[in-house]
Design a protein around this motif. Structure first.
Motif, PDB file in Angstrom:
ATOM      1  N   GLN A  27       0.829  -1.203   0.000  1.00  0.00           N
ATOM      2  CA  GLN A  27       0.000   0.000   0.000  1.00  0.00           C
ATOM      3  C   GLN A  27       0.866   1.257   0.000  1.00  0.00           C
ATOM      4  O   GLN A  27       0.608   2.199  -0.757  1.00  0.00           O
ATOM      5  N   PHE A  30       2.377   1.774  -3.387  1.00  0.00           N
ATOM      6  CA  PHE A  30       1.403   2.296  -4.342  1.00  0.00           C
ATOM      7  C   PHE A  30       1.193   3.793  -4.156  1.00  0.00           C
ATOM      8  O   PHE A  30       1.024   4.541  -5.126  1.00  0.00           O
ATOM      9  N   GLU A  31       1.196   4.244  -2.924  1.00  0.00           N
ATOM     10  CA  GLU A  31       1.022   5.666  -2.675  1.00  0.00           C
ATOM     11  C   GLU A  31       2.173   6.466  -3.270  1.00  0.00           C
ATOM     12  O   GLU A  31       1.975   7.547  -3.830  1.00  0.00           O
ATOM     13  N   CYS A  33       3.969   5.480  -5.833  1.00  0.00           N
ATOM     14  CA  CYS A  33       3.800   5.401  -7.290  1.00  0.00           C
ATOM     15  C   CYS A  33       2.756   6.394  -7.777  1.00  0.00           C
ATOM     16  O   CYS A  33       2.945   7.070  -8.800  1.00  0.00           O
ATOM     17  N   ALA A  34       1.641   6.482  -7.065  1.00  0.00           N
ATOM     18  CA  ALA A  34       0.540   7.348  -7.494  1.00  0.00           C
ATOM     19  C   ALA A  34       0.967   8.805  -7.575  1.00  0.00           C
ATOM     20  O   ALA A  34       0.462   9.564  -8.404  1.00  0.00           O
ATOM     21  N   VAL A  41       1.175   0.620 -13.214  1.00  0.00           N
ATOM     22  CA  VAL A  41       2.004   0.118 -12.118  1.00  0.00           C
ATOM     23  C   VAL A  41       2.006  -1.401 -12.215  1.00  0.00           C
ATOM     24  O   VAL A  41       0.943  -2.030 -12.230  1.00  0.00           O
ATOM     25  N   VAL A  43       3.023  -4.947 -10.515  1.00  0.00           N
ATOM     26  CA  VAL A  43       3.355  -5.553  -9.226  1.00  0.00           C
ATOM     27  C   VAL A  43       3.808  -6.985  -9.488  1.00  0.00           C
ATOM     28  O   VAL A  43       3.028  -7.810  -9.969  1.00  0.00           O
ATOM     29  N   SER A  60      -4.604  -6.741   0.017  1.00  0.00           N
ATOM     30  CA  SER A  60      -4.151  -6.468  -1.346  1.00  0.00           C
ATOM     31  C   SER A  60      -5.310  -6.085  -2.243  1.00  0.00           C
ATOM     32  O   SER A  60      -5.170  -5.262  -3.148  1.00  0.00           O
ATOM     33  N   VAL A  63      -6.001  -2.403  -1.591  1.00  0.00           N
ATOM     34  CA  VAL A  63      -4.948  -1.557  -2.144  1.00  0.00           C
ATOM     35  C   VAL A  63      -5.082  -1.424  -3.661  1.00  0.00           C
ATOM     36  O   VAL A  63      -5.082  -0.332  -4.220  1.00  0.00           O
ATOM     37  N   LEU A  64      -5.204  -2.562  -4.344  1.00  0.00           N
ATOM     38  CA  LEU A  64      -5.272  -2.525  -5.801  1.00  0.00           C
ATOM     39  C   LEU A  64      -6.565  -1.897  -6.291  1.00  0.00           C
ATOM     40  O   LEU A  64      -6.580  -1.186  -7.293  1.00  0.00           O
ATOM     41  N   SER A  67      -6.205   1.865  -6.070  1.00  0.00           N
ATOM     42  CA  SER A  67      -5.299   2.368  -7.103  1.00  0.00           C
ATOM     43  C   SER A  67      -5.993   2.449  -8.447  1.00  0.00           C
ATOM     44  O   SER A  67      -5.787   3.389  -9.213  1.00  0.00           O
ATOM     45  N   VAL A  74      -3.226  -1.488 -13.351  1.00  0.00           N
ATOM     46  CA  VAL A  74      -2.342  -2.329 -12.542  1.00  0.00           C
ATOM     47  C   VAL A  74      -2.064  -3.631 -13.277  1.00  0.00           C
ATOM     48  O   VAL A  74      -2.992  -4.308 -13.737  1.00  0.00           O
TER      49      VAL A  74
END
Length: 269
Positions: A27, A30-31, A33-34, A41, A43, A60, A63-64, A67, A74
């Protein structure tokens, strides 16, 4: 987190035994990356060993899913498992599944621009003319997105980053400009692994003369550091991305006339 220069994707690699703690590490990644507003992105779960059963995998999903709502596509790279089985149930088309990272990156469209979007991209050959073209791109973006207060600093930053890539990398260069929330982000990617560094100390431990630093570095990373609120380097297997974020006001809502993205055809090489 690493950058894949050819496609503009950011890659998160997870390894070891999977747990709830790993999910929260994902998580946080991802933050980060965002904040870069990438088109994709990826993974890579291929080196993860599941542990703790299904409950450990559930974070997960959250989180995904979050995103994807941000508009990020993703790419999940994992063999068939309980994780991919759960992810396929998410109500979104923005998650794609591949058995290997190399296959995922080979299947996506480089630097895809979703629209409407406050994001533009252009690929350059390493010529001196690229610097002037990049300045005009930044100026046009600031005009379209009504970010007049940041135009001068943005043009200075893109000039330094582009000139550094032209002189020292000598490879194809990808310029991406985006406005997200309160920041204008400028990213310059090349296919050279040598990372620029900003060092205010001389070799004997004393303070380096700023004029000497600019002369040695050639492209004024000190000016970038002073003009941007933050900057850094993202490494990758195929090169690097040097990025800078500048404080910018929240732009007004997009009008229909603003939805036309700036395309490469409008700028001479």
């Amino acid at each position: 987190m690493a950058a894949h220069i050819e496609t503009g994707a950011l890659v998160i690699t997870m390894a070891g035994r999977w747990s709830v703690g790993q999910a929260y590490s994902l998580q946080r990644a991802f933050e980060r990356c965002a904040a870069h507003q990438p088109p994709y992105v990826a993974v890579d779960f291929t080196r993860v060993v599941p542990e703790g059963g299904m409950p450990a995998l559930l974070p997960s999903l959250v989180v995904l899913g979050q995103s994807c709502r941000r508009g990020i596509t993703v790419l999940v790279c994992a063999p068939a498992s309980a994780l991919t089985g759960l992810l396929r149930r998410l109500p979104t088309t923005r998650i794609r599944f591949y058995p290997r990272l190399t296959e995922a990156l080979s299947r996506i469209r480089p630097y895809h621009l979703r629209g409407p979007s406050r994001r533009v991209h252009r690929r350059f050959t390493p010529s001196p003319a690229a610097v002037g073209t990049a300045r005009r791109m930044v100026r046009d973006c600031c005009e379209r997105w009504r970010l007049d207060g940041v135009t001068d600093n943005a043009q200075l930053v893109v000039s330094e980053l582009m000139a550094n890539a032209v002189e020292h990398a000598g490879t194809e260069i990808d310029l991406t400009i985006c406005h997200h929330r309160h920041h204008l982000r400028i990213a310059v990617a090349d296919r050279h692994h040598g990372a620029p560094a900003l060092d205010h100390k001389s070799s004997d431990g004393g303070d380096r003369d700023p004029r000497q630093e600019l002369s040695l570095r050639g492209r004024g990373l000190a000016l970038v550091a002073r003009s941007a609120t933050n900057w850094g380097v993202l490494g990758g297997t195929d090169g690097k991305v040097v990025w800078a974020a500048l404080a910018a006001p929240r732009a007004a809502r997009l009008r229909l006339s603003d939805l036309a993205l700036i395309s490469g055809s409008g700028y001479p090489a």
